[in-house]
Motif scaffolding. Sequence first.
Motif, PDB file in Angstrom:
ATOM      1  N   ALA A 133      -0.744  20.039   1.611  1.00 48.71           N
ATOM      2  CA  ALA A 133      -0.696  20.947   2.604  1.00 48.71           C
ATOM      3  C   ALA A 133       0.158  20.645   3.723  1.00 48.71           C
ATOM      4  O   ALA A 133       0.629  21.309   4.590  1.00 48.71           O
ATOM      5  CB  ALA A 133      -2.097  21.153   3.294  1.00 48.71           C
ATOM      6  N   VAL A 134       0.411  19.354   3.976  1.00 45.23           N
ATOM      7  CA  VAL A 134       1.240  18.597   4.883  1.00 45.23           C
ATOM      8  C   VAL A 134       2.649  18.679   4.752  1.00 45.23           C
ATOM      9  O   VAL A 134       3.540  18.305   5.460  1.00 45.23           O
ATOM     10  CB  VAL A 134       0.812  17.330   5.026  1.00 45.23           C
ATOM     11  N   ASP A 135       3.211  19.251   3.638  1.00 47.24           N
ATOM     12  CA  ASP A 135       4.585  19.201   3.142  1.00 47.24           C
ATOM     13  C   ASP A 135       5.200  20.475   2.706  1.00 47.24           C
ATOM     14  O   ASP A 135       4.519  21.189   1.865  1.00 47.24           O
ATOM     15  CB  ASP A 135       4.577  18.222   1.750  1.00 47.24           C
ATOM     16  N   LYS A 136       6.120  20.853   3.339  1.00 50.06           N
ATOM     17  CA  LYS A 136       6.655  22.236   2.980  1.00 50.06           C
ATOM     18  C   LYS A 136       8.028  21.927   2.358  1.00 50.06           C
ATOM     19  O   LYS A 136       8.865  22.910   1.873  1.00 50.06           O
ATOM     20  CB  LYS A 136       7.074  22.993   4.281  1.00 50.06           C
ATOM     21  N   THR A 137       8.457  20.648   1.926  1.00 48.89           N
ATOM     22  CA  THR A 137       9.653  20.257   1.220  1.00 48.89           C
ATOM     23  C   THR A 137       9.713  20.494  -0.156  1.00 48.89           C
ATOM     24  O   THR A 137      10.475  21.107  -0.649  1.00 48.89           O
ATOM     25  CB  THR A 137      10.091  19.020   1.829  1.00 48.89           C
ATOM     26  N   TYR A 138       8.614  19.985  -0.759  1.00 47.57           N
ATOM     27  CA  TYR A 138       8.377  19.865  -2.086  1.00 47.57           C
ATOM     28  C   TYR A 138       7.263  20.886  -2.675  1.00 47.57           C
ATOM     29  O   TYR A 138       6.607  21.258  -1.653  1.00 47.57           O
ATOM     30  CB  TYR A 138       8.034  18.636  -2.562  1.00 47.57           C
ATOM     31  N   GLN A 139       7.309  21.502  -3.833  1.00 49.72           N
ATOM     32  CA  GLN A 139       6.218  22.283  -4.244  1.00 49.72           C
ATOM     33  C   GLN A 139       4.788  21.752  -4.486  1.00 49.72           C
ATOM     34  O   GLN A 139       4.645  20.498  -4.251  1.00 49.72           O
ATOM     35  CB  GLN A 139       6.668  22.806  -5.779  1.00 49.72           C
ATOM     36  N   HIS A 140       3.997  22.838  -4.320  1.00 44.42           N
ATOM     37  CA  HIS A 140       2.631  22.185  -4.259  1.00 44.42           C
ATOM     38  C   HIS A 140       2.117  21.851  -5.804  1.00 44.42           C
ATOM     39  O   HIS A 140       2.825  21.925  -6.727  1.00 44.42           O
ATOM     40  CB  HIS A 140       1.588  23.502  -3.822  1.00 44.42           C
ATOM     41  N   GLY A 141       1.200  20.792  -5.623  1.00 44.97           N
ATOM     42  CA  GLY A 141       0.715  20.178  -6.548  1.00 44.97           C
ATOM     43  C   GLY A 141       0.022  18.939  -6.338  1.00 44.97           C
ATOM     44  O   GLY A 141       0.559  17.998  -5.369  1.00 44.97           O
ATOM     45  N   ALA A 142      -0.973  18.256  -7.225  1.00 43.51           N
ATOM     46  CA  ALA A 142      -1.535  16.803  -7.206  1.00 43.51           C
ATOM     47  C   ALA A 142      -0.619  16.102  -7.783  1.00 43.51           C
ATOM     48  O   ALA A 142       0.119  16.216  -8.563  1.00 43.51           O
ATOM     49  CB  ALA A 142      -2.732  16.765  -7.678  1.00 43.51           C
ATOM     50  N   LEU A 143      -0.662  14.759  -7.093  1.00 45.59           N
ATOM     51  CA  LEU A 143       0.372  13.798  -7.330  1.00 45.59           C
ATOM     52  C   LEU A 143      -0.451  12.848  -8.541  1.00 45.59           C
ATOM     53  O   LEU A 143       0.244  11.849  -9.043  1.00 45.59           O
ATOM     54  CB  LEU A 143       0.987  12.835  -6.136  1.00 45.59           C
ATOM     55  N   PHE A 144      -1.616  12.836  -8.605  1.00 46.33           N
ATOM     56  CA  PHE A 144      -2.538  11.965  -9.383  1.00 46.33           C
ATOM     57  C   PHE A 144      -3.941  12.786  -9.749  1.00 46.33           C
ATOM     58  O   PHE A 144      -4.109  13.674  -8.942  1.00 46.33           O
ATOM     59  CB  PHE A 144      -2.963  10.622  -8.937  1.00 46.33           C
ATOM     60  N   PRO A 145      -4.345  12.825 -10.895  1.00 47.53           N
ATOM     61  CA  PRO A 145      -5.713  13.458 -11.281  1.00 47.53           C
ATOM     62  C   PRO A 145      -6.680  13.183 -10.067  1.00 47.53           C
ATOM     63  O   PRO A 145      -7.072  12.097  -9.605  1.00 47.53           O
ATOM     64  CB  PRO A 145      -6.295  12.788 -12.714  1.00 47.53           C
ATOM     65  N   ASP A 146      -7.427  14.479  -9.845  1.00 43.85           N
ATOM     66  CA  ASP A 146      -8.592  14.688  -8.730  1.00 43.85           C
ATOM     67  C   ASP A 146      -8.105  13.857  -7.489  1.00 43.85           C
ATOM     68  O   ASP A 146      -8.880  13.064  -6.758  1.00 43.85           O
ATOM     69  CB  ASP A 146      -9.642  13.647  -9.172  1.00 43.85           C
ATOM     70  N   VAL A 190      -5.152   9.570   0.752  1.00 39.59           N
ATOM     71  CA  VAL A 190      -5.572   8.381  -0.151  1.00 39.59           C
ATOM     72  C   VAL A 190      -4.679   7.135  -0.238  1.00 39.59           C
ATOM     73  O   VAL A 190      -3.458   7.183  -0.243  1.00 39.59           O
ATOM     74  CB  VAL A 190      -5.570   8.863  -1.825  1.00 39.59           C
ATOM     75  N   GLU A 191      -5.352   6.100   0.140  1.00 38.34           N
ATOM     76  CA  GLU A 191      -4.449   4.922   0.048  1.00 38.34           C
ATOM     77  C   GLU A 191      -4.595   4.094  -1.420  1.00 38.34           C
ATOM     78  O   GLU A 191      -5.730   3.794  -1.717  1.00 38.34           O
ATOM     79  CB  GLU A 191      -4.886   4.098   1.180  1.00 38.34           C
ATOM     80  N   GLY A 192      -3.638   3.544  -1.881  1.00 38.77           N
ATOM     81  CA  GLY A 192      -3.523   3.102  -3.115  1.00 38.77           C
ATOM     82  C   GLY A 192      -2.876   1.521  -2.970  1.00 38.77           C
ATOM     83  O   GLY A 192      -1.953   1.305  -2.182  1.00 38.77           O
ATOM     84  N   ARG A 239       0.981  -1.273  -0.041  1.00 40.84           N
ATOM     85  CA  ARG A 239       0.049  -0.037   0.020  1.00 40.84           C
ATOM     86  C   ARG A 239       0.848   1.275   0.055  1.00 40.84           C
ATOM     87  O   ARG A 239       2.101   1.233   0.511  1.00 40.84           O
ATOM     88  CB  ARG A 239      -0.795   0.176   1.276  1.00 40.84           C
ATOM     89  N   VAL A 240       0.451   2.156  -0.611  1.00 37.14           N
ATOM     90  CA  VAL A 240       1.210   3.344  -0.593  1.00 37.14           C
ATOM     91  C   VAL A 240      -0.072   4.616  -0.272  1.00 37.14           C
ATOM     92  O   VAL A 240      -1.191   4.655  -0.732  1.00 37.14           O
ATOM     93  CB  VAL A 240       1.607   3.877  -2.045  1.00 37.14           C
ATOM     94  N   THR A 241       0.410   5.450   0.841  1.00 41.26           N
ATOM     95  CA  THR A 241      -0.533   6.551   0.919  1.00 41.26           C
ATOM     96  C   THR A 241       0.027   7.973   0.358  1.00 41.26           C
ATOM     97  O   THR A 241       1.275   8.340   0.759  1.00 41.26           O
ATOM     98  CB  THR A 241      -0.533   6.569   2.738  1.00 41.26           C
ATOM     99  N   ILE A 242      -0.730   8.632  -0.074  1.00 41.93           N
ATOM    100  CA  ILE A 242      -0.614  10.123  -0.889  1.00 41.93           C
ATOM    101  C   ILE A 242      -1.445  10.947  -0.042  1.00 41.93           C
ATOM    102  O   ILE A 242      -2.608  11.033   0.120  1.00 41.93           O
ATOM    103  CB  ILE A 242      -0.817  10.043  -2.150  1.00 41.93           C
ATOM    104  N   ARG A 243      -0.888  12.194   0.326  1.00 42.56           N
ATOM    105  CA  ARG A 243      -1.420  12.934   1.382  1.00 42.56           C
ATOM    106  C   ARG A 243      -1.343  14.396   0.215  1.00 42.56           C
ATOM    107  O   ARG A 243      -0.486  14.690  -0.320  1.00 42.56           O
ATOM    108  CB  ARG A 243      -0.928  13.411   2.646  1.00 42.56           C
TER     109      ARG A 243
END
Length: 537
Positions: free
Chosen positions: A449-462, A468-470, A442-446
């Motif tokens: 807003a919880v991350d100040k290390t990387y730039q903002h943006g969605a990691l997958f559509p919608d 989200v657990e995948g 399983r992989v969890t994508i948050r």
Amino acid sequence: MGQSSSRDQEESPELREAESLAASTGALPSLRKAFSLLSDPQTKLVPIHSLKKCFELSLDNLESDYTVASKELSILFSHPGSAIVDLFFPTDENGVNWIDFLRGYTKCCGRTVASTYFNNLLRIFCKTCSEAGFPVTLQFEQSDDDCKIGGSLSPREVLRLLLLCWIFSWDSRTLKLNMGKSKRGCSLPDISHLLLSAVESCVEGDHKLDFWDSDVSDLDIQLMATKIQAWALKTVPNLADCLAQFVHSRLCYRVTHEDKSESSCSSAEDNPSSTSSETSLLTSGRAWAISLTVRSPVYEEISKACFPSDDTDVKNENPIYRSSLHGKGLNRFWSNVEGYNGPLLVLISACEDACSARRWIIGALTHQGFENKELFYGNSGSLYTLSPVFHSLTSSGKEKNLVYSHLHPTGRMYDAHPKPVGIAFGGSIGNERIFMDEDFARVTIRHHAVDKTYQHGALFPDQGFLPVEGTVFEVEVWGLGGTTARQIQDSYKNRENLFTQQRRKVDLKTFANWEDSPEKLMMDMMSNPHAVKREER
């Protein structure tokens, strides 16, 4: 011939300026040789037809799976050579002199701002399309120090632009590896993820994009040229460098190493494989997209996956770790990546619903090897969305929580606050941006807003705001540290194997006499601790 021309005009300030600008690129010696080979001995000028032939692409047997017909692309790719000469190499009726030859090279390959590079690319693309019979609605306002663009492009025209840039990259890479001889055929990769990225960023209005089921290149919409430029400079900042690489390789490799008996390109049948294996997550198109966001030496290593070579010196054909081959789980992963001290690219294929066909692929580039720690670490890195749409999320510089990799602790019986076991990127412990469990199930994508290390943006559509657990389907790790990093890792593994074998060896002399062994004494005491023992005197 370039040297004699220089002596004739050695007092000219224009000549000194042109040679100084060319020298700043490091290509002046190669340009002298190229000018000498191309120019006419009598006139000391390069004939216009010779210069156009130098930039000519011959791709009669081009392979493509796009809805844009291969014949249409072959026609398009046969015209950029003349467009480059017409736009950047001013000529008279006799040819190009030494000063204008240097100026033309400097306009394409000299040091300038990124926006100027991209405007030059769009000018080449516009003129190429016009000469090929596919005119585009771009306008250019040329001034002394800037070139403003206007107009718009359709998604199909953006696809042509991206494929033209890929051809430039492929040609320059092939010429460099084969010392001026393009021996390999050409098969265009799937770069639909880049096209989707451009359309998503530039589309106006209420257009709802279906990232999985629609052919975006057929959409009847117009994308503003200024927005396309902004998207390119942010998402794929090295895209315009493809033109500079093409011009440089054609003049400094093909001309100076040209074999008259070789054709500029062979048929696609001579090419065993110009794209990565379809079973690999890092296809040629995805590798090329990543290469447009990085610089040397990582660029050089990722290019080996973009444009596979038959060169025996290239040893980067296979990833360091692939879950379908080496097995899933953190221990299997660690046994393959341990000891590799160099840039690593991690790719994860997953889906929210295990039964769904809508899988997405994300990636993380770290510029150092993995370490077994209870804290985040790292100096620099990037996150990528690779499928179905491409985005690059570089480090923001606010925090350094780039990588987290923690195995089960050894030698510890109890821990009141155990650290999570797995691999993570960004965020904080317990609230990671990306977290993959120790079983790689399983992989969890948050949300960003919880991350100040990387730039903002969605990691997958919608993606949404909630975690989200995948379900994880495949994990790959590619080493981008070159031959040296591989050799160091091999030495590390050999040393560890030697230590393991030494620890397994048993000294039989220690157990030669059972009656005197500590094990015998312990067993006797456990069976009858009150038994009277006769003391030997």
